[in-house]
Design a protein around this motif. Structure first.
Motif, mmCIF file in Angstrom:
data_model
loop_
_atom_site.group_PDB
_atom_site.id
_atom_site.type_symbol
_atom_site.label_atom_id
_atom_site.label_comp_id
_atom_site.label_asym_id
_atom_site.label_seq_id
_atom_site.Cartn_x
_atom_site.Cartn_y
_atom_site.Cartn_z
ATOM 1 N N ARG A 1 0.817 -1.210 0.000
ATOM 2 C CA ARG A 1 0.000 0.000 0.000
ATOM 3 C C ARG A 1 0.857 1.269 0.000
ATOM 4 O O ARG A 1 0.456 2.298 -0.546
ATOM 5 C CB ARG A 1 -0.939 -0.012 1.214
ATOM 6 N N ASP B 1 -7.822 0.039 3.393
ATOM 7 C CA ASP B 1 -7.794 0.427 1.980
ATOM 8 C C ASP B 1 -8.862 1.462 1.656
ATOM 9 O O ASP B 1 -8.622 2.384 0.861
ATOM 10 C CB ASP B 1 -8.018 -0.800 1.089
ATOM 11 N N ASN C 1 -8.591 4.960 -0.173
ATOM 12 C CA ASN C 1 -9.306 5.384 -1.378
ATOM 13 C C ASN C 1 -9.974 6.740 -1.174
ATOM 14 O O ASN C 1 -9.990 7.584 -2.072
ATOM 15 C CB ASN C 1 -10.359 4.343 -1.756
ATOM 16 N N TRP D 1 -6.429 -0.797 -7.665
ATOM 17 C CA TRP D 1 -6.720 -1.277 -6.308
ATOM 18 C C TRP D 1 -7.855 -2.293 -6.327
ATOM 19 O O TRP D 1 -7.793 -3.336 -5.659
ATOM 20 C CB TRP D 1 -7.121 -0.114 -5.381
ATOM 21 N N GLN E 1 -8.289 -6.064 -4.773
ATOM 22 C CA GLN E 1 -9.375 -6.403 -3.849
ATOM 23 C C GLN E 1 -10.115 -7.661 -4.305
ATOM 24 O O GLN E 1 -10.532 -8.490 -3.493
ATOM 25 C CB GLN E 1 -10.339 -5.214 -3.759
#
Length: 338
Positions: free
Chosen positions: A88, A159, A163, A255, A259
């Motif tokens: 990340r 996450d 975002n 991303w 996921q």
């Protein structure tokens, strides 16, 4: 005097921790396995809380979606703290470089006016959607059963804040360093008629008591929104002189591809479970079909708002995204084909 140095190899008495060897035998284990397998609390600090006297404080019964062995699901990415943080950090460093390039070249200032309207009115309000997604994912991290599941949900909750920060930083950059676009986006989320159906849907997901159902509903919603805004509109931006939008969208779509790796593996484990597979598939199918219908209706005014600004066929793309989402669950074996 001559001294001879020799290497002596001392074989360890055991190659891994007891909780790993009890399941797999005494073999070398990975860091991911050591920090995941059989760490779910089942005895210590276990009691029936006053707010849920029919369940233990950690219980598989907080969701209809169950696995006979929660560790039949494992994160394909093998994320534990160190690789997750590294991955990340790289993602946000890459986004920072993109944003720096956009600012240096003044590309947000060159964004066509209509596309500026799309960014302001259609995309930036989603920072509040991402904040809600963080709470839904954190809820799954708390009430889920099995460390392999709860750590994925917990990382996903981090996450979603990331975002939201990507969207916030984009808005500030678009505003020339001011937070005015973010204030306008918040007002749109709270007051604009176009956003209220989606806002209602998000709030209903947040109050769902079954963590598995809320996680599936969020994933269905993600599939449609990310396909619509960060794939379809990305393609439209490339051909419409809105390259700055495309450069931002690529980070969010990348991303989402990551996921998908753990969620798709979890669906497969749920429906393949020898004890609960049929019941899991029925529950997932009900949530998927209900959520697709809800999101299709809730996002319709948002898609119409985009179509009023740019000629990108966003309304048609919404229907296509909904159909594509359902087809994906059919492929995973979680939903039957119509």
């Amino acid at each position: 005097m001559q001294i001879e140095l020799r290497t002596q190899v001392i074989e360890p008495q055991r190659k891994t921790f007891t909780h790993i060897s009890d399941r797999y035998g005494d073999r070398p284990s990975t860091r991911y396995e050591e920090g995941t397998i059989d760490l779910q609390s089942t005895v210590n600090y276990h009691y029936k809380p006053l707010w849920a006297p029919d369940k233990d404080i950690y219980s598989p019964d907080f969701s209809e979606l169950k696995l006979a062995d929660p560790y039949s699901f494992m994160d394909p990415r093998q994320y534990y703290y160190a690789p997750y943080v590294t991955a990340r950090a790289d993602l946000h460093e890459a986004f920072g470089s993109t944003l720096g390039y956009l600012e240096k070249r003044g590309l947000f200032e060159r964004l066509p006016e209509a596309w500026g309207g799309v960014l302001q009115n259609v995309v930036l309000p989603l920072r509040h959607y991402e904040a809600a997604a963080q709470m839904i994912s954190a809820y799954a991290g708390r009430y889920g059963w099995g460390t392999s599941i709860t750590q994925c949900a917990s990382y996903a909750s981090f996450d979603r804040i990331g975002n939201a920060q990507i969207l916030s930083r984009t808005g500030i950059s678009y505003g020339g360093g001011t937070a005015e676009p973010l204030a306008l986006a918040k007002t749109a989320w709270l007051e604009d008629d176009a956003w209220q159906p989606m806002r209602k849907h998000v709030e209903q997901m947040m109050v769902e008591q079954d963590w598995g159902k809320s996680l599936v509903a969020l994933d269905v919603t993600d599939r449609i929104i990310y396909q619509l805004l960060f794939v379809h509109l990305d393609d439209a931006a490339i051909t419409s002189g809105a390259g700055s939008y495309s450069l931002v969208a690529q980070h969010l779509s990348s991303w989402f591809a990551d996921q998908r790796k753990w969620l798709d593996a979890l669906y497969k484990a749920w429906v393949a479970d020898p004890e609960h597979g049929a019941a899991n598939a029925a529950t997932i199918a009900a949530v998927v079909d209900t959520t697709i219908a809800t999101v299709r209706e809730a996002m319709a005014p948002v898609a119409a708002a985009a179509d009023s600004l740019i000629d990108a066929g966003t309304t048609d793309a919404l229907s296509a995204a909904a159909d594509q989402a359902r087809a994906a669950y059919v492929t995973l074996g979680a939903v039957k084909e119509n």
